[in-house]
Design a protein around this motif. Structure first.
Motif, PDB file in Angstrom:
ATOM      1  N   GLU A   5      42.657  29.574  79.617  1.00  0.00           N
ATOM      2  CA  GLU A   5      41.999  29.266  80.893  1.00  0.00           C
ATOM      3  C   GLU A   5      41.977  30.442  81.870  1.00  0.00           C
ATOM      4  O   GLU A   5      41.047  30.581  82.642  1.00  0.00           O
ATOM      5  CB  GLU A   5      42.658  28.055  81.548  1.00  0.00           C
ATOM      6  N   TYR A   6      42.992  31.269  81.864  1.00  0.00           N
ATOM      7  CA  TYR A   6      43.044  32.411  82.773  1.00  0.00           C
ATOM      8  C   TYR A   6      43.171  33.659  81.918  1.00  0.00           C
ATOM      9  O   TYR A   6      44.267  34.127  81.645  1.00  0.00           O
ATOM     10  CB  TYR A   6      44.216  32.285  83.746  1.00  0.00           C
ATOM     11  N   ARG A  13      37.081  40.125  88.498  1.00  0.00           N
ATOM     12  CA  ARG A  13      36.907  38.674  88.493  1.00  0.00           C
ATOM     13  C   ARG A  13      35.775  38.308  89.442  1.00  0.00           C
ATOM     14  O   ARG A  13      35.603  38.913  90.480  1.00  0.00           O
ATOM     15  CB  ARG A  13      38.193  37.972  88.904  1.00  0.00           C
ATOM     16  N   GLY A  14      35.024  37.308  89.073  1.00  0.00           N
ATOM     17  CA  GLY A  14      33.875  36.895  89.870  1.00  0.00           C
ATOM     18  C   GLY A  14      32.624  36.936  89.016  1.00  0.00           C
ATOM     19  O   GLY A  14      32.634  36.547  87.844  1.00  0.00           O
ATOM     20  N   LYS A  15      31.547  37.428  89.588  1.00  0.00           N
ATOM     21  CA  LYS A  15      30.250  37.397  88.899  1.00  0.00           C
ATOM     22  C   LYS A  15      30.250  38.178  87.589  1.00  0.00           C
ATOM     23  O   LYS A  15      29.715  37.721  86.594  1.00  0.00           O
ATOM     24  CB  LYS A  15      29.158  37.938  89.811  1.00  0.00           C
ATOM     25  N   LEU A  17      32.739  38.997  85.488  1.00  0.00           N
ATOM     26  CA  LEU A  17      33.499  38.332  84.436  1.00  0.00           C
ATOM     27  C   LEU A  17      32.813  37.044  83.996  1.00  0.00           C
ATOM     28  O   LEU A  17      32.715  36.760  82.800  1.00  0.00           O
ATOM     29  CB  LEU A  17      34.923  38.046  84.898  1.00  0.00           C
ATOM     30  N   ASN A  18      32.317  36.278  84.940  1.00  0.00           N
ATOM     31  CA  ASN A  18      31.618  35.031  84.604  1.00  0.00           C
ATOM     32  C   ASN A  18      30.397  35.301  83.734  1.00  0.00           C
ATOM     33  O   ASN A  18      30.090  34.526  82.825  1.00  0.00           O
ATOM     34  CB  ASN A  18      31.222  34.273  85.866  1.00  0.00           C
ATOM     35  N   LYS A  19      29.691  36.386  84.010  1.00  0.00           N
ATOM     36  CA  LYS A  19      28.514  36.749  83.224  1.00  0.00           C
ATOM     37  C   LYS A  19      28.914  37.047  81.777  1.00  0.00           C
ATOM     38  O   LYS A  19      28.255  36.598  80.835  1.00  0.00           O
ATOM     39  CB  LYS A  19      27.835  37.965  83.846  1.00  0.00           C
ATOM     40  N   GLN A  20      30.011  37.775  81.596  1.00  0.00           N
ATOM     41  CA  GLN A  20      30.475  38.088  80.244  1.00  0.00           C
ATOM     42  C   GLN A  20      30.934  36.827  79.515  1.00  0.00           C
ATOM     43  O   GLN A  20      30.655  36.649  78.332  1.00  0.00           O
ATOM     44  CB  GLN A  20      31.615  39.117  80.286  1.00  0.00           C
ATOM     45  N   ILE A  21      31.626  35.953  80.218  1.00  0.00           N
ATOM     46  CA  ILE A  21      32.092  34.698  79.596  1.00  0.00           C
ATOM     47  C   ILE A  21      30.913  33.825  79.200  1.00  0.00           C
ATOM     48  O   ILE A  21      30.915  33.199  78.138  1.00  0.00           O
ATOM     49  CB  ILE A  21      33.069  33.959  80.532  1.00  0.00           C
ATOM     50  N   ARG A  22      29.866  33.771  80.035  1.00  0.00           N
ATOM     51  CA  ARG A  22      28.665  32.997  79.680  1.00  0.00           C
ATOM     52  C   ARG A  22      28.026  33.545  78.409  1.00  0.00           C
ATOM     53  O   ARG A  22      27.549  32.791  77.565  1.00  0.00           O
ATOM     54  CB  ARG A  22      27.662  32.999  80.819  1.00  0.00           C
ATOM     55  N   TYR A  25      30.037  32.311  75.547  1.00  0.00           N
ATOM     56  CA  TYR A  25      29.736  30.889  75.321  1.00  0.00           C
ATOM     57  C   TYR A  25      28.433  30.712  74.562  1.00  0.00           C
ATOM     58  O   TYR A  25      28.288  29.793  73.774  1.00  0.00           O
ATOM     59  CB  TYR A  25      29.631  30.151  76.656  1.00  0.00           C
TER      60      TYR A  25
END
Length: 134
Positions: A5-6, A13-15, A17-22, A25
């Motif tokens: 989860e972390y 962290r933020g946009k 990292l979220n972009k890479q995680i998307r 996915y």
């Protein structure tokens, strides 16, 4: 594939990292993305992979065994993160049971399976009966 989860990372962290995680996915190829995972063969402490390698068929067979612990933009950064994880584990537990330490500290999130895009099926002319033709 699973992810804690972390996740440990060198990416802001933020946009970013979220972009890479998307992208992870969606199982999309990504330039300059390195993942730190628990070992697939249960030998060793942690492993470093280029993300695009994990998209290959061999690793798709082991998809349920891959747990992402860290995300980095370069292999050198991934090695630093891996070293930091091991040092943190030794400092907190006094041993090198990284898997046990991370399992007790973080929960694991299952990534959705890769979607198979179904192409529209075009009926062959031989499949059309005389009723359809009239």
């Amino acid at each position: 594939m699973y992810m804690i989860e972390y996740v440990y990372t060198d990416i802001e962290r933020g946009k970013k990292l979220n972009k890479q995680i998307r992208k992870i996915y969606k199982y999309k190829p990504v330039m300059n993305l390195v993942l730190i995972t628990f070992p697939i063969a249960d030998k060793g402490i942690l492993e470093i992979y280029n993300y695009n390698v994990l998209l290959q068929p061999y690793y798709r067979q082991h998809e349920d065994e891959i747990i992402i612990v860290g995300i980095a933009s370069k292999k050198d950064e991934a090695q630093e993160i891996l070293r930091g994880i091991v040092e943190e584990t030794v400092r907190e537990t006094g041993g090198i049971d990284v898997k046990g330490y991370i399992d007790s500290k973080y929960s694991v999130i299952k990534l959705p399976p890769k979607r198979n895009s179904e192409r529209k099926k075009i009926r062959d002319i031989t499949d059309i009966s005389m009723k359809d033709a009239i």
